[in-house]
Design an enzyme around this catalytic site. Structure first.
Site, PDB file in Angstrom:
ATOM      1  N   HIS A 164       0.992 -16.405   3.195  1.00  0.00           N
ATOM      2  CA  HIS A 164       2.111 -17.442   3.498  1.00  0.00           C
ATOM      3  C   HIS A 164       3.478 -16.982   3.092  1.00  0.00           C
ATOM      4  O   HIS A 164       4.335 -17.082   3.853  1.00  0.00           O
ATOM      5  CB  HIS A 164       1.623 -18.662   3.261  1.00  0.00           C
ATOM      6  CG  HIS A 164       2.706 -19.913   3.439  1.00  0.00           C
ATOM      7  ND1 HIS A 164       3.801 -20.367   2.636  1.00  0.00           N
ATOM      8  CD2 HIS A 164       2.814 -20.480   4.591  1.00  0.00           C
ATOM      9  CE1 HIS A 164       4.272 -21.021   3.323  1.00  0.00           C
ATOM     10  NE2 HIS A 164       4.039 -21.426   4.336  1.00  0.00           N
ATOM     11  N   CYS A 220       3.522  24.611  -3.999  1.00  0.00           N
ATOM     12  CA  CYS A 220       4.276  23.691  -4.767  1.00  0.00           C
ATOM     13  C   CYS A 220       5.479  24.451  -5.484  1.00  0.00           C
ATOM     14  O   CYS A 220       6.190  23.838  -6.201  1.00  0.00           O
ATOM     15  CB  CYS A 220       3.571  22.876  -5.669  1.00  0.00           C
ATOM     16  SG  CYS A 220       2.485  24.029  -6.982  1.00  0.00           S
TER      17      CYS A 220
END
Length: 764
Positions: free
Chosen positions: A398, A705
């Site tokens: 909500h 990497c």
């Protein structure tokens, strides 16, 4: 209206019937008509409610109570709402109407348990959700209780929050009617809410939040649910956050529900399987495609059965111009709390903690509202504040939905805002990143090139584009690139930052201090990449870097430390130091960070990987359940890649900086030979190409990497040769993603042309 029935069944209802069955009822009927799995239901129509008011002569008395009401006067609002609701409940429902409702209920079968849900005629509209304004009653059994619940739903149309919301949205009380849906209750084992597209940006990302028990716990924000993101374009799960689900809501006897604690073995257990996530996403997409607009869908699962309980338009998607630069924070200020960014924007204000709706009167204009969770009764207070922070809840609760609709920055699911923050304290909240800072933090509007890149339309690539990270401070900036994970997390920078060698902590009986600091640093980065792979490289610091630290007096003197006691050889030679690292990783895995993978550096023979794996097993790691891989930065590891695969590696990643040096016998830091450092040397490329091919054949992920991963030209070559993952430096992510996309598109076109030959004209 006179001819409209009091009862309509779902099979009779379509999306155009809102005037009779309200937004919720019309949506359920429409969804059932296209074959979505909607539980059986009937609707007490809005015309039945209007007949009730007319035949009981309540209309004029009711509207006179609300006429001229100042909804911003909280006391007057509560008083008027109380009188209006009491008036509705004070008069019995006409006998014939009650009998029709009772008869329809009996038609659903004997002893059927139902949910009785309000469905207002000004509800679930494209520009106003009216979320939670009217009541729902669950676990209702028996005709008398159904009739009572229907009348209570009618009365809820005049609750304070509903009257306030209608006034602020410009709806006249006389023009709004209410229908009531009576639907077979699904005793959900797990339930929640799904946004078929991103609720702010509108991107094709299905966001699913789920928890145990009935979905009310997720909708209300009573629980911090699991959060899953399914990319509709890639047709895959790209993100997941597994929360600690403290409570669940379950049926209570023969009437109503109750809140109970979740057993320990289920609190941190993943609620949805990957198959269930994909199934929900496909049903949500079906609903979105049918309605032609993104949907907010409630769902429940029992056993293997998935049910759709509600679908309504998302009302909070913002239109953002490409290239627009918004405000941001530097991130260098003191962070008090972190949660989930639920409504974007930045706000500074005075903290006011609200424990219940009765305390909402203490909220002043410009405050930051802090609560365990919000509920619809707090909407008047929520309209006054600059920002909202909650302990519990997720993107679909909500607080999140209303905050986005109000345009108020919000951070939910912080777990401890109400206990950590103090009334009157000044804080700044970042609703994009989910961070609460101490004091007033200045916004920056600098239009840096990197900022422009992150707000442009997303580029989708089949190749995973990951990012290299060294420091926790860079985690948020790295995550903001949209990277698909971390391909290299160097922990030596964390260790060097302690300014004491691992051996010092062992010698001084302060091992726990080392483990905790390493754990905390890695956790920050893991938290920035929830559900995405984070490959952590174990210690790879040469001896000369340790020698100047406290405890480094006994470090050996090596003529060339880069070729010496570092990487996996150091860890295997000093197992006590290795064990400290593994203990930190064990705790992270135990905490639920199963996206953490370990990468061993400088391996040159499979026996080193096997020995490391054996030590992990000895120290209590289930090596078959975690992701273990290697750096390919020594020629021998590329040449012996088949043997590493047989030894059980789950991935391999090229460390090109070292691979080039060791292949060519060139020290790139030596001015006499630095010019000979050549990443594209044929020998280097041949080693890489061979390892990629062997990994692909074995189904082992192969990545890069090293520095070459930040070079678009090199990345183009790598993708053409079959690599499936690339990890680049933070500032190179955008250009690498663009290079990857262009390469993939060119490869697809080349393949199409080669297959089509001279028959290509047939496509035109």
């Amino acid at each position: 209206m006179k001819d409209a029935p009091n009862i309509l069944w779902l099979k009779e209802i379509r999306k155009g019937d809102i005037p009779s069955v309200g937004g919720k009822g019309a949506s359920l009927g429409e969804m059932a008509s296209i074959g979505l799995p909607v539980p059986e239901a009937y609707v007490v129509t809005a015309q039945a409610f209007r007949r009730f008011l007319v035949e009981t002569a309540l209309e004029e008395s009711l509207y006179s109570i609300l006429e001229g009401l100042d909804v911003d006067d909280n006391n007057a609002l509560e008083s008027a709402a109380g009188k209006a609701k009491d008036l509705i409940l004070s008069v019995p429902m006409p006998g014939y109407m009650a009998e029709e409702i009772r008869s329809a209920y009996a038609g659903m079968g004997s002893d059927v348990v139902v949910a009785v849900r309000s469905s207002a005629t000004a509800e679930d509209l494209p520009d106003a959700s009216f979320a939670g304004q009217q009541e729902t009653y669950l676990n209702i059994l028996g005709g008398d209780d159904v009739i009572e619940a229907v009348q209570m739903c009618w009365a809820s149309l005049y609750g304070a929050r509903a009257v306030y919301y209608r006034s602020k949205q410009g709806f006249d009380d006389r023009s709004v009617n209410i229908a009531v849906v009576i639907q077979k209750l699904i005793f959900s084992e797990k339930a929640g809410v799904m946004f078929t597209s991103h609720p702010v940006s509108g991107e094709p990302l299905t966001i699913i939040e789920g928890s145990w028990g009935l979905g009310e716990a997720v909708v209300s924000g009573s629980v911090s649910p699991d959060n899953y993101v399914f990319d509709q374009t890639k047709q895959k799960i790209i993100d997941r956050i597994i929360a600690s689900k403290e409570i669940e809501i379950i049926p209570d006897g023969k009437k109503g529900t109750k809140e109970v604690s979740v057993p320990e073995d289920r609190k941190k257990k993943q609620v949805l399987s990957d198959g269930e996530i994909a199934r929900l996403a496909s049903l949500g997409k079906l609903s979105e495609d049918h309605y032609g607009t993104p949907q907010d869908v409630e769902w429940g699962i029992v056993g293997d059965n998935v049910y759709i309980l509600q679908s309504r338009p998302i009302t909070t998607i913002k239109t953002v111009s490409v290239g627009k630069i918004g405000s941001s924070l530097s991130g260098s200020e003191k962070i008090l709390l972190e949660g989930q960014g639920a409504s974007p924007g930045i706000a500074t204000g005075r903290v006011t903690i609200i424990k219940n709706v009765k305390e909402s009167g203490s909220i002043q204009e410009g405050d930051i509202l802090v609560a365990k969770m919000t509920n619809p009764d707090m909407v008047p207070a929520m309209r006054k504040v600059r920002g909202i922070i909650t302990d519990e809840g997720g993107m679909t609760c909500h607080a999140a939905i209303v905050s986005r609709e109000l345009g108020t920055p919000a951070v939910v699911g912080t777990k401890k805002a109400t206990s950590t923050l103090k009334n009157g304290q000044i804080v700044t909240i970042d609703g994009d990143k989910g961070i609460i800072y101490e004091g007033e933090v200045q916004k920056t509007h600098e239009a840096r090139s990197s900022d422009l890149q992150t707000v442009s339309a997303p580029i989708v690539t089949a190749t995973l584009i990951k990012v290299n990270v060294s420091l926790p401070e860079a985690a948020q900036r790295a995550a903001a690139t949209g990277a698909d994970g971390v391909g290299l997390l160097r922990i030596e920078h964390l260790i060097l930052g302690m300014n004491k060698t691992p051996q010092w902590f062992i010698t001084n009986n302060r091992e726990e201090e080392f483990i905790s600091e390493l754990y905390a640093g890695i956790k920050i980065i893991l938290d920035a990449f929830p559900g995405k792979p984070v490959w952590v490289r174990t210690l790879d610091a040469p001896t000369d870097e340790f020698r100047n630290m406290e405890g480094g007096e006994d470090e050996p003197h090596e003529h060339n430390p880069m070729l010496g006691w570092r990487g996996i050889r150091r860890d295997l030679g000093a197992p006590d130091q290795f064990r400290l690292q593994i203990e930190a990783f064990k705790r992270l895995w135990k905490a639920g960070y199963d996206n953490l993978g370990l990468m061993f550096p400088l391996v040159n023979h499979p026996r080193e990987f096997i020995q490391a794996k054996s030590l992990l097993r000895e120290w209590g790691v289930d090596v078959d359940a975690v992701t273990l891989g290697i750096m390919v930065e020594v020629p021998s590891s590329a040449i012996l890649i088949d043997d590493f695969i047989k030894a059980g590696i789950k991935f391999a990643s090229f460390g090109t900086n070292d691979l080039v040096q060791y292949t060519l016998a060139v020290d790139r830091n030596n001015e006499h030979v630095a010019s000979m450092y050549e990443p594209e040397h044929p020998a280097v490329l041949r080693l890489i190409d061979y390892a990629i091919g062997r990994c692909r054949a074995a189904g082992v992920e192969c990545s890069i990497c090293g520095q070459a991963g930040s070079d678009p030209k090199m990345v183009t070559w790598l993708i053409e040769h079959g690599i499936r993952s690339v990890s680049a430096n933070i500032d190179a992510i955008q250009k690498i993603r663009e290079a990857a996309a262009r390469t993939e598109q060119r490869m697809i076109l080349n393949m199409a042309y080669s297959k089509g030959g001279n028959e290509g004209d047939r496509f035109f």
